[in-house]
Design an enzyme around this catalytic site. Sequence first.
Site, short mmCIF file in Angstrom:
data_model
loop_
_atom_site.label_atom_id
_atom_site.label_comp_id
_atom_site.label_asym_id
_atom_site.label_seq_id
_atom_site.Cartn_x
_atom_site.Cartn_y
_atom_site.Cartn_z
N LYS A 39 -15.06 31.43 18.97
CA LYS A 39 -13.97 30.44 19.30
C LYS A 39 -13.64 29.79 18.03
CE LYS A 39 -11.53 28.56 22.23
NZ LYS A 39 -10.34 29.03 22.04
N GLY A 44 -20.99 26.05 16.92
CA GLY A 44 -21.62 26.56 16.14
C GLY A 44 -20.53 27.65 14.94
N CYS A 45 -19.27 27.73 15.21
CA CYS A 45 -18.51 28.10 15.19
C CYS A 45 -17.97 27.40 13.31
CB CYS A 45 -17.40 28.66 16.05
SG CYS A 45 -17.70 30.35 16.79
N THR A 46 -18.14 26.63 13.84
CA THR A 46 -18.12 25.70 12.65
C THR A 46 -19.11 25.61 11.47
OG1 THR A 46 -16.10 24.61 13.97
CG2 THR A 46 -16.75 23.65 11.52
N ALA A 49 -18.60 29.13 9.84
CA ALA A 49 -17.95 29.38 8.33
C ALA A 49 -17.77 28.25 7.41
CB ALA A 49 -16.38 28.89 9.62
#
Length: 148
Positions: A39, A44-46, A49
């Site tokens: 998401k 975690g995704c940030t 990325a």
Amino acid sequence: MIDIGDTLPSLTVKNEKGEDVETPTLVAEKGAVLFLVPKADTPGCTQQACGFRDIWQEFTTLDYDVYCLSADSPTAQSKWQTKKQLPYQLLSDPKRVLIGALGAAEGSRTKRSHFVFEKGGKLIDKKMPVKPVDSPRLALEAIKRAKA
């Protein structure tokens, strides 16, 4: 699910601007790293990325483009891209067609992972699952090994 040596599936997704992107075009001129996040704009995704953002030029120097693939809408991706100054395209796959073809769909979730395709579309490396902090470095190491 695709394995090492398989070719990137030919499908259409949208980029963060809402434009159609044919997957074969991602690997026509250069290699490509597709990293998948559950998401957009979550911790975690940030981390994953921003890790790719911080070493993005190392990928481009090796003739590889980086793409973030998620089931988020182009609008959500565009906001996240602006907020975190992500220099690469974000690919929207809300029905998880490409995500599923890569073997990273788990019910209604996306498995955090990355896939490295050489120019022409052959898969040379994949990590699933992968820790957000490790994903960028591991993808870069796989490219350097393949070019050695």
